[in-house]
Enzyme design. Structure first.
Site: not given
Ligand code: SIN
Length: 474
Positions: A227-228, A149, A249-250, A378, A283, A173-175
């Site tokens: 996501g997480s 999200w 991408e965690l 995090e 992230c 599948k979107p959030a």
């Molecule tokens: C993310 O927070 O997963 C992506 C951040 C970004 O693309 O800069």
């Protein structure tokens, strides 16, 4: 552009077999839409549609696929304000950031439209006996895309664009917090002329069941998830059943290191950008701030002043820099982390405006020990956790003492130190005197428990391609 609230399967907008789920505005808590809640039969129908569309799509000339992506990005830019309003409505982020997200997302469509026509294989030197080896690149197949999200548009764009450019078809599948942007984005893809079945969207409240079904299908050949780390682990284990390729991408736990020889004003501005984008809910957010003792006081006093000047409030109101957190749960989590940090010995040296609801005030914490929970997790909120260090070795050791390995940042004007430290940091990305590192042209991704694969750059296309080796007899 009317709000789209249906699922999109095989080129048709359909109601959810499980009814609808609510989407709210994090700034007010008001329900702003009721969106189709798909059941697993509909997920299966989306996989069918993508599987049927795959062969004709992959056989199209690369240029034809890329022309569609170019048309899509132009539609996105033409609808920038409307899309940005939707992003702010359902994610809460300030309008200026939402507008930037649309441009950022569109840049992935353009980048991969341009890269897709360059999916080159190789011809290799002849082998003994006159055999001729060569390699060709082929799409991996149908791809399941599960997105978060925090960037409801850009995270979809940077997965879907390389997939489609490579010749793959997708089930997205979107959030559940932010399906409206995903659906609006795909409505524009429909206008851009993508064939039915190429792109499918299955919104739903039961993310675990939908994720499991996508992983359980032998027809899904790749899973791309942002996501997480906890959910990434589950999906990776599930995708082992059919040895699906995975891109994950965690979570991150980014160190932000400021050395004595850094330009302090640049470093403060870089930190504000790296920390407070989307109220700290990224992230790549700076999570552990390490400042060398010689500049510690000067740096923190500049930082404090800027933190207190941040404007907290609804993202839709011009001039606000810090919007609400995505949910009450997120708010409770950040509050608890700050309470734990204080009981573990941290001191609080600045707190910005504290509004009711899901708004969390920008907060500056100091005297953080490495054992403090806030140092190990995090934060995902607008909280700065700062500590001092003496030597370069100490900074690198502290920075690397985490399982995460996504982004890291360092500020120094000494080029030899920059190279030494950048090479020693165990992270997939290093911002050198720069707090905003994300761009479509570079490979975004992490090492260790921050994930697998890269998004953006040439690498981002390669993740959706298989290399096939052909051997021609003499
Ligand atoms: C993310 O927070 O997963 C992506 C951040 C970004 O693309 O800069």
């Amino acid at each position: 552009m009317a709000i789209q609230d249906k699922a999109y399967i095989d080129g048709r907008w359909v109601a959810g077999n499980l009814g609808c789920f609510d989407v709210d505005d994090p700034a007010s808590g008001d329900i702003v839409a009721r969106v189709a809640n798909v059941d697993l039969d509909q997920v299966e129908a989306a996989i069918d549609a993508a599987s049927n569309a795959f062969e004709p799509w992959r056989l199209q000339p690369a240029q034809a696929r890329c022309d569609r992506l170019m048309a899509w990005q132009l539609l996105l830019l033409a609808q920038q304000s409307r899309l940005a309003e939707l992003i702010t409505l359902e994610s809460g982020k300030p309008m200026s950031e939402s507008l930037a997200e649309v441009v950022y997302g569109a840049s992935y469509l353009k980048w991969f439209a341009e890269q897709g026509v360059r999916a080159y294989g190789h011809t290799l030197p002849a082998l003994p006996g006159g055999r001729r080896p060569m390699t060709i690149k082929q799409p991996v197949g149908v791809v399941a895309i599960i997105t978060p999200w925090n960037f409801p548009l850009a995270m979809i764009a940077r997965k879907v664009a390389p997939a489609l450019a490579a010749g793959c078809c997708v089930v997205i599948k979107p959030a559940a917090e932010t399906p409206l942007t995903a659906l609006a984005l795909v409505a524009l893809a429909e206008q851009a002329g993508f064939p039915a079945g190429c792109i499918n969207v299955v919104p739903g409240i039961d993310a675990a069941a939908i994720g499991q079904r996508l992983c359980a299908s032998p027809r899904i050949r790749k899973l791309s998830f942002t996501g997480s780390t906890a959910v990434g682990r589950i999906l990776m284990a599930q995708s082992a059943a059919h040895i699906q390729k995975v891109s994950l991408e965690l979570g991150g736990n980014a160190p932000f290191i400021v050395f004595d020889d850094a330009d302090l004003d640049l470093a403060v501005d870089g930190l504000l950008a790296a920390k407070f984008r989307n109220s700290g809910q990224t992230c790549v957010a700076a999570n552990r701030i390490l400042v060398q003792q010689g500049v510690y006081q000067a740096f923190v006093s500049k930082l404090r002043e800027k933190v207190l000047a941040l404007k907290v409030g609804p993202g839709a109101i011009d001039g606000n820099n810090i919007g609400p957190l995505i949910s009450q749960v997120a708010h409770r989590r950040v509050s608890r982390l700050v309470e734990q940090a204080l009981s573990a010995g941290a001191t609080c040296s600045a707190v910005g405006t504290d509004l009711p609801g899901r708004f969390y005030p920008p907060t500056l914490l100091e005297s953080i020990r490495p054992s403090n929970p806030i140092w190990q997790q995090e934060i995902f909120g607008p909280v700065l956790a700062v500590t001092g260090f003496d030597t370069e070795e100490e900074a690198v050791r502290l920075a690397n003492s985490t399982e995460a390995g996504l982004a890291s940042y360092l500020y120094s004007d000494n080029v030899r130190r920059v190279m030494r430290v950048a090479e020693s940091l165990q992270f997939g990305m290093v911002g050198v005197n720069e707090g905003i590192i994300s761009t479509a042209v570079a490979p975004f991704g992490g090492i260790k428990s921050s994930g697998l694969g890269r998004e953006g750059g040439q690498e981002g296309l390669d993740d959706y391609l298989e290399t096939k080796y052909l051997c021609f007899g003499s």
